[in-house]
Design an enzyme around this catalytic site. Structure first.
Site, mmCIF file in Angstrom:
data_model
loop_
_atom_site.group_PDB
_atom_site.id
_atom_site.type_symbol
_atom_site.label_atom_id
_atom_site.label_comp_id
_atom_site.label_asym_id
_atom_site.label_seq_id
_atom_site.Cartn_x
_atom_site.Cartn_y
_atom_site.Cartn_z
ATOM 1 N N LYS A 8 0.844 -1.195 0.000
ATOM 2 C CA LYS A 8 0.000 0.000 0.000
ATOM 3 C C LYS A 8 0.876 1.241 0.000
ATOM 4 C CE LYS A 8 -1.802 2.590 3.209
ATOM 5 N NZ LYS A 8 -1.750 3.943 2.564
ATOM 6 N N THR A 49 1.909 6.244 13.945
ATOM 7 C CA THR A 49 1.253 5.172 13.183
ATOM 8 C C THR A 49 1.875 3.821 13.531
ATOM 9 O OG1 THR A 49 0.851 6.732 11.392
ATOM 10 C CG2 THR A 49 0.619 4.415 10.844
ATOM 11 N N GLU A 71 10.445 1.548 10.068
ATOM 12 C CA GLU A 71 11.438 2.606 9.828
ATOM 13 C C GLU A 71 10.717 3.923 10.009
ATOM 14 O OE1 GLU A 71 13.366 5.489 8.665
ATOM 15 O OE2 GLU A 71 12.981 4.810 6.617
ATOM 16 N N CYS A 106 13.580 11.339 5.741
ATOM 17 C CA CYS A 106 13.740 11.021 7.175
ATOM 18 C C CYS A 106 15.175 11.219 7.643
ATOM 19 C CB CYS A 106 13.276 9.601 7.450
ATOM 20 S SG CYS A 106 14.140 8.361 6.459
ATOM 21 N N GLU A 139 9.923 16.012 14.948
ATOM 22 C CA GLU A 139 10.259 15.942 13.525
ATOM 23 C C GLU A 139 9.386 16.931 12.750
ATOM 24 O OE1 GLU A 139 11.326 12.519 10.381
ATOM 25 O OE2 GLU A 139 9.348 12.304 11.273
#
Length: 487
Positions: A178, A235, A253, A287, A391
């Site tokens: 997905k 999440t 990750e 990231c 972040e």
């Protein structure tokens, strides 16, 4: 008068066929703010169909030799490379990044991911030990896990999707993937090439949709024993909870708040351009981007002056403009979120040295409603500020002053994340000392983003669980079995 623009309508790819969906989500072109694409809003029904297809395809695919799978994957890499321009333009339009970045980074790496794992799968060995006094020999075998659920993010769409699909299918698994609902186009384009490459129906199934619907259905499906996810820490916490009842294998990750530590003996001619790039490449939406820069007192003023001058040279503009260094951020909501961090910094008394709210942006007429932002440098931010702790994932970096090695290590480690770090110094002993003590899965010294895919990739603390790389991905996507033979 021109008629209404025809929207691109994507379809799910299940069991080697494109299938329409009963409902769709709008996808926006970040550089204009216009809807340009309809993405399936899939859920349990579509995921169930994909699981059935993947389950049926598993015996045939897993029984192929590594050489056969390798050949097919190399063919897929050839097909992606031969369509590089179309993929690059699609990635740029869908994500907002510049065409140049997509052409030189995203799409070549997507093809290389297949080539890399097509090669590495041929070179894995297993262990064997002997116990002569017991008349026994032990050896290990590795077998594919089964159906791999792969969920990838919107910042490097095809690049990170193929980084998951390639090792999964190389190891003999079948896949339900997905992509992000915000960046689904290149995954859909790749589906058109799978059959041509020789990948049998059901081996790679792509279900489009949102995390709460399609992602949830994949993660909580009892017949999907393995989940690889790249995205936010929040999440990931939910994924762990939903997959816990089934004891699924997880690779997560997650985010980063990556420090650059710049000592007084750093080579600033190398350091400054690289740190500008590590702060603002792909609009800061990587990231691994640098978002905290610690500079030693002796060079602080010189560094800051030159760094801001260089940051101001980075042009934000139309993604198709070859002179633009940055394109648009992914969405209107994300742009607002990033801008709010700058408002917070200003309210806390920090100095905004360039970028948002300081410099004016010159955008072409067609991009006035796009989600653009200039490279923004903030100084005099307290370590406990949300700007230094959370972040931001945009073209924003904070510069802070430090005095000693001991102090800066403590401050660099003083966040919940631990993905990557960079260290700039010409003192070899110091480089080794500092790298060893930083809580980060990757430490670059006197460089940034030079990767050897053979070596482990991943983070510590809230930056994730597990590692990816030649050996690490193979171990994750297979189960090991110890066999003992008495003779």
């Amino acid at each position: 008068m021109a008629g209404p623009k025809t929207l691109l309508v994507l379809e799910n790819f299940i069991n080697g066929k494109f299938l329409p969906c009963s409902s769709y989500i709008d996808s926006y072109d970040p550089s204009t703010g216009d809807v340009y694409c309809k993405v399936p809003d899939s859920g349990k029904e579509e995921v169930d169909a994909a699981v059935t297809a993947a389950r049926d395809a598993f015996p045939g695919w897993s029984s192929k030799s590594p050489q056969e799978r390798s050949q097919i994957m190399n063919k897929l890499a050839d097909l992606i490379e031969s369509d590089l321009e179309a993929f690059a333009h699609a990635e740029s339009k869908d994500q907002g990044k510049t065409v140049t970045f997509a052409r030189t980074v995203d799409i070549p790496r997507a093809a290389y991911n297949f080539r890399f794992f097509a090669s590495s799968i041929l070179h894995h060995t297993t262990e064997c030990t002997q116990m002569d006094h017991m008349g026994c020999m032990h050896y290990t075998t590795r077998t594919p896990v089964g159906i791999a659920g792969l969920i990838s993010p919107w910042n490097l769409p095809l690049y990170l999707l193929t980084w998951k699909i390639a090792p999964a299918i190389a190891s003999g698994n079948t896949v339900i993937a997905k992509p992000s609902e915000m960046t689904s186009v290149t995954a859909w384009m790749m589906c058109k090439l799978l059959g041509k490459a020789g990948i049998p129906p059901g081996v790679v199934n792509i279900v489009f949709g949102t995390g709460p619907k399609a992602g949830e259905a994949i993660v909580s499906h009892p017949d999907v024993p393995l989940i690889s996810f790249t995205g936010s820490t929040l999440t990931a916490q939910h994924i762990r909870e939903r997959s816990a009842p089934y004891c699924k294998k997880l690779s997560l990750e997650l985010g980063g708040k990556n420090p650059a530590i710049i000592f007084e003996d750093a080579d600033l001619d190398q350091c400054i351009p690289t740190t500008v790039r590590s702060s603002f490449a792909n609009q800061g939406e990587i990231c691994l981007c640098t978002s905290r820069i610690f500079v030693q007192r002796g060079i602080y003023n010189e560094f800051l002056k030159t760094f801001v001058e260089e940051a101001r040279k980075w042009k934000a503009g139309s993604p198709s403009d070859p002179t633009a260094c940055m394109g648009a951020l992914i969405s209107k909501e994300h742009l607002e979120k990033v801008k709010n961090y700058i408002k917070t910094a200003r309210a806390e008394g920090a100095r905004i040295l360039c970028g948002e709210g300081v410099d004016s942006m010159d955008l072409p007429t067609g991009n006035q409603n796009g989600y653009f932002m200039l490279p923004t440098v903030i100084a005099e931010v307290k370590d406990e500020s949300s700007c230094m702790q959370e972040e931001i994932f945009g073209p924003v970096t904070c510069v802070a002053l430090f005095d000693t090695e001991e102090e800066v290590i403590k401050r660099a480690n003083g966040v919940k994340y631990g993905l990557a770090a960079t260290v700039w110094s010409s003192n070899v002993g110091r480089v080794h000392r500092v790298a060893k003590r930083l809580q980060a899965g990757l430490v670059w010294t006197n460089c940034w983003l030079i990767r050897d895919l053979n070596l482990p990739f991943g983070g510590m603390k809230a930056s994730g669980i597990g590692r990816e790389g030649a050996k690490e991905s193979y171990e994750f996507f297979t189960e090991v079995k110890t066999i003992t033979i008495k003779h």
